[in-house]
Structure formats: C-alpha cells, structure tokens
Design an enzyme around this catalytic site. Structure first.
Site, short mmCIF file in Angstrom:
data_model
loop_
_atom_site.label_atom_id
_atom_site.label_comp_id
_atom_site.label_asym_id
_atom_site.label_seq_id
_atom_site.Cartn_x
_atom_site.Cartn_y
_atom_site.Cartn_z
CG ASP A 118 52.13 94.67 -20.90
OD1 ASP A 118 53.22 95.14 -21.22
OD2 ASP A 118 51.96 93.47 -20.65
CG HIS A 153 55.89 93.15 -22.48
ND1 HIS A 153 54.84 93.08 -21.60
CD2 HIS A 153 56.56 91.98 -22.36
CE1 HIS A 153 54.87 91.91 -20.97
NE2 HIS A 153 55.90 91.23 -21.41
CG ASN A 254 59.64 85.11 -17.22
OD1 ASN A 254 58.73 84.28 -17.31
ND2 ASN A 254 59.70 86.18 -17.99
CB SER A 332 55.22 88.17 -20.80
OG SER A 332 55.53 89.00 -19.71
#
Length: 430
Positions: A118, A153, A254, A332
């Site tokens: 990530d 994130h 998404n 996520s």
C-alpha cells in the site's frame, strides 16, 4: 503500420501514436528468455530498466518509441504492456469493526504476519505498543528504510488488520490484534503508483515469506481490468504469490454499481476479491446492504466476482498523524477485514493453503439476497467459519468485571500509608 499489435498492448500503441519522442513506461514479458536477456535487449535499444520482475519473467523499463517498435519484433518477446497506474481503492466517510467471538476464544493472529502492500505504514501506538509488531518495511517509492506513510491509506488498512486498540482503550481494535505487519510501500503520497512497483513489492513479499512468516498479503489497490487475468501482469504476480502459499486478499474496486467493473488484480481466481457492504443501519448481519460504490462482476473472463463482502462504509481505524484515528469508506476498508480473518485461520492452522482459506471463507457467509456477481458468496461470518472448520476455541477469556475497582483497592492501601508517613514527618519537623 502496427502489424505487431498482438504483441503490443493497445495502450502502448496509443502512446506511440501520440508520442513526442518521450520514453514510454512498459512491462515486457519474455517467452524463451530470462530477465537478464530482456534487460540487455532494452539497454541496446536505448531504454532504462526500472525493475527486473522474475516472478513473471519480465522487466519494467522506460524505452523510446523506436525501441518499442524494435523490441516488439524480437521473437523472444511475449507481450509489451503499458506500465499503467494503480490507485488506492477508497471512497469517503466511518465504522468500527470487531471480531470479538474469535478474539475472546483465543484467536488473535499471534505469530502470523500480514504484508500490507500500500502507501506505507505509520508506526502508530496500536501497532507498536506494548510490542512493535511492524516487523518489516520496504519502500519502492522513496527508498526509505524506516516505516512511514505519507498518505495514510496503508496505515488505516494495517489498523483494520492488526490494530490492538491501545490508544482508544480497545474501542478501535482490528480483526487480528496480535498479528504482525510488514509494510510494503508501492504507492506514493497521493495514493497512486505504477503496476511495476506493485509487482516488485509482491516479488519482495514472496522472497521474504520465510523470513517474516508472511501468510497473508492484502492489496487495497487496483487498476482497470483490460485483458484476461492470464495475460495481466499484475494478476500473474498475485498468482505466483498464491502458488508460494500466500493468501492474497484484494479490493474488488469502487466503480459500482455498474456491471463488469472488477479491478485487476481482483479478477484473478487465485485471489479473494472483496466487495463492500454497509452495516451501519443493520440490526442483524442479513440486513446489511451492498455499498453502492462496490464493484460488480463478471470479469473479462466471465468469472463471477467479487468472492465475498465485508463492511466497508465509515470504518474507523488508524491515522498516520500521531496516534489518532479517522474514518474512511471503500472496498479498501473491507479488504483488510478479510485479510485479518485469514490471519486468524492461519494462527489456528499454519498449514492451510490459500485455496483452503478461500473455501473456508466462501462457505461461511451470510446471504444478503443479491446475485453472485454483486455479493459473491455473501457477507463474511467469522463465527460460522470457526464452527464449520472444526476450530476448537478456548473458553472465553475471563476479564475482571471491574478492573478499576481492583486497581482502586490497591492504590487505597498506599494512600493510607502515605498519610501515616506524612503525619510522622510533620511531628518530627515540629
């Protein structure tokens, strides 16, 4: 003009047509040659090698337009892919998640390591206190050697997997609060990065699997699926990880509610592709609704995806600012819930294969009433997984009903002695 279009991906051809002579980022896969041969070929054509990617027998490079045309004519070249961007898969907004049943019965992920591929991992106290469970870190963006996260994130994702709730007195605790984390930074401060950096990160995870006891890899990122998973370099990389015994959990995307919006590498059948549902207003799990943004199947190969759903709306987890918390939404956030569950299963049985883990999860779901290309097998049900899998949980941990009262009794003893000593001192002074 482009008779070699079966070798060169359409996006590369588009770049060639619109090129002003600048180098083009590509991933070149070989057929009957090694990475060293590909590297030599690229350098001879005036290109610059970015990564050698032996897990998919490829190299990532920047090569001039004329070099693209030349390399495509080489008989040993299998495919020239555009080194496209991948992005974190996050919407906006907040929810607490819990795995009380498994945790209270002794499953906390202890001894199991989850690789978070990530934006990095910030050393939040929920991951470092009382013991530092960030046991490894590698940076493919800025080449730093100590854990950090300039976007936030990845830290949020890591907290959902393994935060122990230290800074919130247990309020915001992750699924596997004793699991270890390895941070693999492949996305920049804006949450974006190249496919080749992600593949290099996956390769690093495979190479360091034994060193850190990595059983699970979670990727809350993706890019638009353009080809079959068999040809997709990112899918080839996660498939290789799965073949090395690593359970790969990936965000579905998404881009819902439209059909055929599952991202790569979630389109691979060897991943656990996770969609998101909203449990904020549900009184019982079966009342949960699919999140509007959650991507739907089928995949370019006609596969039914996602594989499973987990809560992904308004999830509270770790901030990369100090030791605080904040809330985010997206597939996520749903993905690390499933990754944390995998860590619990590996703690119970370290010999499980990725296929067995996936089957255990998909056979233990709550049907929300949607089609399989919307919900997959349904909503993750950790308790049912434990019951179906013959896991012998320990009796619930007994926690004192009133810890504060117990500690208050201890301090009251010292308070009494304190006043006695104080009086004696005053008498002596006077």
């Amino acid at each position: 003009m482009f008779s070699y279009s079966n070798i060169v991906e359409d996006l590369v051809i588009e770049r060639l047509i619109n090129s002003n002579g600048e180098h083009i980022p590509v991933i070149i896969t070989g057929d009957a040659c090694e990475c060293e041969d590909l590297e030599k070929c690229i350098k001879e054509l005036g290109g610059v090698v970015k990564h050698k990617l032996p897990i998919i027998n490829a190299v990532a490079a920047y090569i001039p337009p004329v070099g693209v045309r030349s390399v495509a004519r080489e008989k040993t070249i299998n495919k020239v892919h555009f080194d496209d961007m991948v992005f974190k898969l996050m919407d906006v907004a907040s929810v607490t998640v819990a795995s009380d049943y498994a945790n209270e019965h002794g499953l906390t992920g202890k001894g199991v390591t989850v690789a978070v591929v990530d934006t990095g991992v910030h050393p939040h106290s929920d991951l470092t206190t009382p013991n530092n469970r960030i046991i490894g870190f590698v940076d493919f963006v800025d080449k730093k050697t100590t854990p950090y996260d300039d976007d936030g994130h990845g830290t949020h994702v890591a907290g959902i997997v393994a935060g122990n709730g230290f800074s919130s007195q247990g309020k915001y605790m992750g699924i596997a609060p004793d699991a270890n984390i390895v941070g693999v930074k492949v996305l920049n401060k804006d949450g974006g990065g190249n496919i080749s950096d992600v593949i290099a990160g996956i390769q690093w995870v495979i190479d360091n699997k034994q060193r850190y006891n990595i059983k699970v890899m979670t990727l809350s990122l993706g890019t638009k699926a353009k080809v079959s998973y068999r040809e997709d370099p990112l899918c080839q990389a996660v498939d290789k990880a799965a073949s090395h015994g690593i359970t790969v959990v990936v965000a579905a995307g998404n881009s819902g509610p439209e059909a055929s919006t599952i991202n790569s590498p979630a389109i691979s059948p060897n991943t656990i592709a996770v969609g998101a549902c909203n449990d904020r207003t549900a009184k019982i799990p079966s009342d949960c609704k699919i999140a509007d943004f959650s991507s739907r199947g089928p995949t370019p190969d006609g596969l039914k995806k996602p594989d499973i759903l987990a809560p992904g709306v308004n999830i509270n987890s770790l901030s990369n600012k100090g030791n605080g918390y904040h809330s985010l939404s997206g597939t996520s956030m749903a993905t690390p819930i499933v990754a944390g569950c995998a860590a619990l299963l590996y703690e119970n049985n370290g010999n499980l294969t990725p296929a067995q883990v996936k089957r255990m999860m998909t056979e233990s779901c709550v049907n929300l009433g949607y089609g399989s290309e919307v919900q997959g097998a349904g909503l993750l049900d950790i308790k049912d997984i434990m019951n179906r899998s013959n896991i012998s949980p320990q009796p619930p941990r007994k926690v004192p009903q009133d810890r504060q009262q117990s500690s208050k009794g201890i301090f009251s003893i010292f308070d009494g002695w304190f006043f006695v000593i104080l009086i004696v001192i005053l008498i002596l002074i006077l």
